[in-house]
Design an enzyme around this catalytic site. Structure first.
Site, PDB file in Angstrom:
ATOM      1  N   ASP A 318      -2.435 -16.706   0.191  1.00  0.00           N
ATOM      2  CA  ASP A 318      -3.751 -16.707   0.828  1.00  0.00           C
ATOM      3  C   ASP A 318      -4.597 -15.494   0.461  1.00  0.00           C
ATOM      4  O   ASP A 318      -5.798 -15.597   0.273  1.00  0.00           O
ATOM      5  CB  ASP A 318      -3.593 -16.769   2.352  1.00  0.00           C
ATOM      6  CG  ASP A 318      -3.281 -18.185   2.829  1.00  0.00           C
ATOM      7  OD1 ASP A 318      -3.733 -19.145   2.184  1.00  0.00           O
ATOM      8  OD2 ASP A 318      -2.573 -18.323   3.835  1.00  0.00           O
ATOM      9  N   GLU A 321      -5.175 -15.320  -3.652  1.00  0.00           N
ATOM     10  CA  GLU A 321      -5.922 -16.436  -4.237  1.00  0.00           C
ATOM     11  C   GLU A 321      -7.312 -16.592  -3.628  1.00  0.00           C
ATOM     12  O   GLU A 321      -8.255 -16.963  -4.318  1.00  0.00           O
ATOM     13  CB  GLU A 321      -5.135 -17.740  -4.055  1.00  0.00           C
ATOM     14  CG  GLU A 321      -3.837 -17.735  -4.863  1.00  0.00           C
ATOM     15  CD  GLU A 321      -2.928 -18.926  -4.583  1.00  0.00           C
ATOM     16  OE1 GLU A 321      -2.014 -19.162  -5.385  1.00  0.00           O
ATOM     17  OE2 GLU A 321      -3.113 -19.627  -3.563  1.00  0.00           O
ATOM     18  N   GLY A 323      -8.512 -14.182  -0.941  1.00  0.00           N
ATOM     19  CA  GLY A 323      -9.044 -12.923  -0.423  1.00  0.00           C
ATOM     20  C   GLY A 323      -9.238 -13.013   1.078  1.00  0.00           C
ATOM     21  O   GLY A 323      -9.385 -14.090   1.653  1.00  0.00           O
ATOM     22  N   GLY A 404      -8.410 -20.932   6.033  1.00  0.00           N
ATOM     23  CA  GLY A 404      -8.660 -22.372   6.107  1.00  0.00           C
ATOM     24  C   GLY A 404      -8.322 -22.904   7.480  1.00  0.00           C
ATOM     25  O   GLY A 404      -9.032 -22.666   8.454  1.00  0.00           O
ATOM     26  N   TYR A 406      -5.568 -22.143   9.248  1.00  0.00           N
ATOM     27  CA  TYR A 406      -4.677 -21.302  10.023  1.00  0.00           C
ATOM     28  C   TYR A 406      -5.332 -19.978  10.369  1.00  0.00           C
ATOM     29  O   TYR A 406      -6.081 -19.439   9.578  1.00  0.00           O
ATOM     30  CB  TYR A 406      -3.417 -21.032   9.189  1.00  0.00           C
ATOM     31  CG  TYR A 406      -2.177 -21.100  10.020  1.00  0.00           C
ATOM     32  CD1 TYR A 406      -1.736 -22.304  10.535  1.00  0.00           C
ATOM     33  CD2 TYR A 406      -1.463 -19.938  10.315  1.00  0.00           C
ATOM     34  CE1 TYR A 406      -0.604 -22.356  11.322  1.00  0.00           C
ATOM     35  CE2 TYR A 406      -0.333 -19.993  11.096  1.00  0.00           C
ATOM     36  CZ  TYR A 406       0.091 -21.209  11.593  1.00  0.00           C
ATOM     37  OH  TYR A 406       1.205 -21.259  12.369  1.00  0.00           O
ATOM     38  N   ASP A 472       4.028   8.543   4.487  1.00  0.00           N
ATOM     39  CA  ASP A 472       4.109   9.954   4.071  1.00  0.00           C
ATOM     40  C   ASP A 472       4.560  10.714   5.310  1.00  0.00           C
ATOM     41  O   ASP A 472       3.741  11.282   6.031  1.00  0.00           O
ATOM     42  CB  ASP A 472       2.736  10.477   3.623  1.00  0.00           C
ATOM     43  CG  ASP A 472       2.409  10.107   2.178  1.00  0.00           C
ATOM     44  OD1 ASP A 472       3.149   9.287   1.581  1.00  0.00           O
ATOM     45  OD2 ASP A 472       1.410  10.637   1.650  1.00  0.00           O
ATOM     46  N   ASP A 613       7.394  10.353  -3.571  1.00  0.00           N
ATOM     47  CA  ASP A 613       6.423   9.581  -2.814  1.00  0.00           C
ATOM     48  C   ASP A 613       6.818   8.105  -2.876  1.00  0.00           C
ATOM     49  O   ASP A 613       6.834   7.521  -3.957  1.00  0.00           O
ATOM     50  CB  ASP A 613       5.042   9.803  -3.425  1.00  0.00           C
ATOM     51  CG  ASP A 613       3.937   9.288  -2.529  1.00  0.00           C
ATOM     52  OD1 ASP A 613       4.246   8.732  -1.462  1.00  0.00           O
ATOM     53  OD2 ASP A 613       2.760   9.448  -2.904  1.00  0.00           O
TER      54      ASP A 613
HETATM   55 CU   LIG Z   1       2.937 -22.453  10.459  1.00  0.00          CU
END
Ligand SMILES: [Cu+2]
Ligand SMILES: *[C@@H]1O[C@H](CO)[C@@H](O)[C@H](O)[C@H]1NC(C)=O
Ligand SMILES: *[C@@H]1O[C@H](CO)[C@@H](O)[C@H](O)[C@H]1NC(C)=O
Length: 668
Positions: A318, A321, A323, A404, A406, A472, A613
């Site tokens: 999601d 593809e 954003g 979409g 969800y 950090d 790091d």
């Molecule tokens: Cu579900």
């Protein structure tokens, strides 16, 4: 154009405006910067006159050491160079540009060659193809054949994944639904049709109407309050949070200060909310110690478990593809966030490169849910009963993301005890498959979902949410330690006991040592420590990861194409050395990508992660077997995990806290 921009600027200066005095190197791109980037690129001869499609415009984050030096002493360090990173499509090619915003020039540009996958789809190009089916005769026939009015049909673009094809066309599939009597169109899919659209030529290149299946009716699908009939659903009495002496947090530009915490809030068009340079103190002095350099939800992978022609490809990334920004919407004050919340706006560039305001994209509020921060009752002292307890008031930073059908409610909750809790609420509408079945007894053979309503199957699927957490702990040089619990046999006859457990710690030296799947995690603590910093007593300072109970490990076979693209979901936890370019676990070009640039691939280099790091990538997930309560829209399911101090403070940092009842004059 100028006047439009002016209006935008005027209308949004509540909290989010970056006044010149408050500039921070990690501030997201402002609307005027986005406009500047657009005009620099449009006026350059490098790419024009080809029409340009903007697919990503974001801050090219300054080098970490430059940010940290600036932060340690803003007066004597200049702001690091301000740059943007842009991904464009022009002439059927992908271009990557770095824009220098200090002198408004193109610092670098390159045409991408080789490598699989494509940039995120932008909203404008998706909107452009949505109209195609309605002018496409075979589709109009298919709709007629199903006895549906064309005016009630709406369509959506679905990324199509990758299944071994050798081609580099940028394609999407489309699926259409029936609305009209209901707004819950996802419960009324037009099943049996395959439609492939070329995003470059904007045309339907493949069409098949394989099988006509009964259309689920609109009955019972509505979720709008105005369409519900009494008796209404169960409900308690209203609860309103008030803060009689005001709010406990302040903003300075995008830096938020609250109790013993401070941090910077950013917004990125791919991943949404980004929390950076989060530091915490003990509340007694002004010293803030770093905990997290940067954190965000980096990918949401949702594969469906129906292998049929019209469903097999539904294996969405999601974030990579589509954003985050172009699929999030304003939060509803007083409902999505409580009455005491403050809001921040977000900006992103549309397909044309122009800034788009996402009003109230983020909310921030102090949460008091009646919980207890700590308590004790002491009864042993003769003649006295002593009870001390403290209210738990925490700070929540929330975004809601609608992929979409969800919806995800994403919270960062900071506690005065030093804990950070991350949680995701899963809600919204399921993706269902239309079926001829009306009763479970009619269903034969292997199932790919649960019968939720007549003619409606909620298809099995997963949700994997992968967080990027560049911890950090008291500075960048950290190590990852597994403090495993081992059972020891009591020997030697000095105790009646036969066994006990103890802690055996193991520091991960390389990336291979750090990978942990949910089902292979030994009992014990997963720690992020700073080997160079000790408490006064000599313990190494750290933070521990408290894993969620409802974790999920990918169940698809390793050679399956979607699983190759989401190889990183085979483990719930990865630790990598910090690399500026390793931001997105599904790769920079996730759409239709083959998985050659993902977290699992980076980690295969088996780099050293000791006393350096390091970045934690943690995946929470659910295997979602839908149930009837998920129809017509599912109640929120909450999942999460906690990062909790571990020998970080000298003692309980909230022990000196005074109860609110005492110092606000509140009574019971
Ligand atoms: Cu579900
Ligand atoms: C802009 O500034 C960068 C460094 O700050 C420099 O390398 C570049 O040459 C400059 N570009 C122009 C066009 O002045
Ligand atoms: C990773 O590197 C370590 C140290 O060099 C080595 O012992 C280990 O076998 C390597 N693991 C893998 C899976 O390559």
């Amino acid at each position: 154009m100028a006047s439009v921009l002016h209006l935008l600027l005027l209308s949004v200066c509540s909290l989010y405006c970056i006044s010149s005095g408050h500039r921070h190197p990690l501030d997201p791109l402002s609307p005027s910067e986005i406009s500047t980037i657009r005009s620099i690129i449009k006026s350059s001869s490098l790419l024009s006159p080809a029409p340009l499609g903007f697919h990503y415009v974001g801050l090219d984050e300054p080098d970490k050491h430059a940010v940290l030096s600036w932060k340690s002493d803003p007066a004597s360090h200049p702001l690091p160079p301000r740059r943007a990173f842009v991904i464009l499509r022009a002439d059927g090619q992908t271009y990557e540009l770095h824009i220098d915003l200090d002198n408004n020039s193109i610092a670098s540009h390159r045409r991408r060659s080789g490598g699989s996958g494509h940039p995120m789809l932008n909203m404008d190009e998706q909107n452009a193809v949505l109209a195609l089916p309605f002018k496409y005769a075979p589709f109009v026939d298919s709709v007629k054949k199903r006895g549906v009015e064309l005016r009630d049909v709406v369509c959506s673009t679905l990324t199509m994944g990758w299944f071994g094809e050798e081609q580099d066309q940028r394609l999407v599939k489309m699926q259409c639904f029936v609305t009209g009597e209901t707004v819950n169109l996802y419960m009324r899919p037009i099943e049996g049709i395959t439609m492939v659209v070329d995003m470059e030529t904007v045309e339907i290149v493949e069409y098949e109407d394989r099988v006509v299946i009964a259309m689920p009716t609109a009955a019972g699908t509505e979720y709008r309050a105005s369409r519900q009939l009494p008796p209404y659903g169960p409900r308690g009495k209203p609860v309103v949070v008030t803060q009689p002496v005001g709010k406990g947090f302040t903003f300075e530009g995008n830096v938020v200060r609250w109790a013993n915490w401070n941090f910077h809030v950013g917004f990125d068009s791919r991943v949404g909310l980004v929390i950076t340079v989060a530091g915490v103190g003990n509340g007694k002095d002004d010293i803030h110690r770093s905990v997290l350099y940067r954190g965000y939800l980096s990918e949401v992978y949702v594969p469906y478990m129906d292998p049929s022609e019209e469903w097999y490809f539904k294996t969405y990334f999601d974030i990579g593809e589509y954003g985050f920004a172009s699929t999030s919407f304003s939060l509803k004050a007083g409902i999505d966030c409580p009455h005491n919340a403050e809001y921040m706006d977000g900006y992103y560039a549309n397909g044309d490169g122009s800034p788009v305001l996402l009003r109230n994209a983020i909310c921030i509020f102090e949460r008091y849910a009646g919980d207890v921060s700590w308590r004790h009752t002491e009864t042993l002292i003769p003649g006295r009963i002593i009870t001390e307890s403290r209210e738990e008031v925490s700070l929540v930073v929330r975004t809601v993301y609608t992929a979409g059908n969800y919806d995800y409610v994403l919270d960062w909750e900071l506690k005065t005890s030093g804990s950070i809790k991350l949680s995701a609420g899963f809600t919204g509408v399921l993706e269902v498959r239309a079926t001829d079945y009306n009763h479970v007894e009619e269903m034969i053979g292997e199932q790919h979902g649960t019968l939720l309503a007549p003619n409606t199957i909620g298809v099995f699927h997963d949700h994997f949410l992968t967080y990027h957490l560049d911890l950090d702990v008291d500075g960048p040089e950290n190590s990852f330690v597994k403090a495993n619990l081992r059972t020891v046999r009591a020997e030697g006859g000095t105790t009646p006991r036969k066994s006990y457990w103890t802690v055996v710690s193991e520091t991960a030296r390389t990336e291979a040592d750090a990978r942990i799947a949910h089902n292979e995690a030994p009992p014990g603590e997963l720690l992020f420590v700073n080997p160079g910093v000790k408490t006064r007593l000599g313990n190494t300072v750290g933070y521990r990861l408290i894993r969620s109970g409802a974790a999920a490990t990918a169940l698809m076979s390793e050679e399956d194409y979607p699983q190759r693209r989401a190889e990183y979901t085979k483990k719930s936890l990865w630790v990598t050395p910090y690399r500026k370019s390793e931001k997105w676990p599904s790769g920079l070009y996730a759409d239709m990508g083959h998985g050659e640039d993902n977290l699992a691939v980076w980690s295969m280099r088996n780099r050293s992660i000791e006393n350096t790091d390091i970045v934690l990538w943690y995946t929470i997930g659910v295997h979602h077997v839908p149930s009837q309560e998920d129809f017509p829209l599912m109640p929120t399911l909450n999942m999460g995990f906690e990062l909790r101090p571990y020998n970080f403070f000298e003692h309980n940092p909230v022990i000196g806290t005074q109860p609110f009842i005492k110092n606000t004059g509140l009574t019971r």
